[in-house]
Design an enzyme around this catalytic site. Sequence first.
Site, short mmCIF file in Angstrom:
data_model
loop_
_atom_site.label_atom_id
_atom_site.label_comp_id
_atom_site.label_asym_id
_atom_site.label_seq_id
_atom_site.Cartn_x
_atom_site.Cartn_y
_atom_site.Cartn_z
N LYS A 44 0.82 -1.22 0.00
CA LYS A 44 0.00 0.00 0.00
C LYS A 44 0.85 1.26 0.00
O LYS A 44 0.61 2.20 0.77
CB LYS A 44 -0.97 -0.01 1.18
CG LYS A 44 -1.95 -1.20 1.15
CD LYS A 44 -2.91 -1.14 2.31
CE LYS A 44 -3.90 -2.30 2.28
NZ LYS A 44 -3.25 -3.60 2.57
N ARG A 45 1.82 1.32 -0.90
CA ARG A 45 2.70 2.47 -0.96
C ARG A 45 2.02 3.64 -1.67
O ARG A 45 1.23 3.47 -2.59
CB ARG A 45 4.00 2.10 -1.68
CG ARG A 45 4.85 1.05 -0.97
CD ARG A 45 5.21 1.48 0.45
NE ARG A 45 6.22 0.63 1.03
CZ ARG A 45 6.08 -0.02 2.19
NH1 ARG A 45 4.95 0.09 2.87
NH2 ARG A 45 7.05 -0.76 2.66
#
Length: 298
Positions: A109-110
């Site tokens: 989830k960057r």
Amino acid sequence: MSVLDEGAPRPGERPTFGARLGAAMDSHGPLCVGIDPHPGLLAAWGLGDDVDGLRRFALTVLDAVGGRVAAVKPQSALFERHGSAGVAVLEEVVAAGRDLGTLVVVDAKRGDIGSTMAAYADAYLRDGSPLAGDALTVSPFLGFGSLAPAVEAAAATGRGLFVLALTSNPEGAAVQHARDSAGVAVATRIAAEAGTLNRAEIDRSGASLGSVGLVVGATIGDAARRLDLDLEAVHGPLLAPGVGAQGAGPAELAAVFGTARQAVLASSSRGVLAAGPDPQRLREAARRGADEAAAALR
């Protein structure tokens, strides 16, 4: 080793992530098995909450289901909590998935801007990076345009993205359901951006599924309909967490996704992992999950 080491196809010769995922779903069913080494699951398996337990857990799951499911999804944070040695285990999982011919979605989830987002893209999407699986989860809530480095890196290397859009956590609605001055919801804008990218890719590649997917929780009810969000128009894979132990069964999958059901990759973590540590039981749980999801998504 990179998926593009010497002797492997050049980037332009490799099928797109969307095409590879579609083929994997056709072969194994629409299930992605999460590799989520929570402390409680480690204890339930009789393993220590340490790097050795982490490694044994993760590789046991991968050995059991690798080559038998469409994809696996290691949760990066649960490896990172063990420090650099835990990240090294994540690198082992990515490499082992490649060796087994199983797609690996790195759930990190960057999301950031500018050079920082470019650095994330380099870490998770560059050929030769030990953290580069087949796809990466990303957060668009600094603006979809902030994901440009990841979009470009994924396209250049035949990898995919899963962009957070409609998550099932209660807090998510405050941002994702919010509407702009034109009355369009944030999640709807995100889906439209992904659809634009996917249509362009499909026109180039001839694949039936684009490589920019969305994360859409399987327990969101009628949120997509209420937000005028056309999931079918995304033309990309829809990663659906929340299957099994987290609350959603086959009926919910069908209700949430409607005419976009064929694009859904149902994600199950605890529903499969609770069957461990016996590899045969893990395989059986994954097979049941894939069959149930396929039945619901017809």
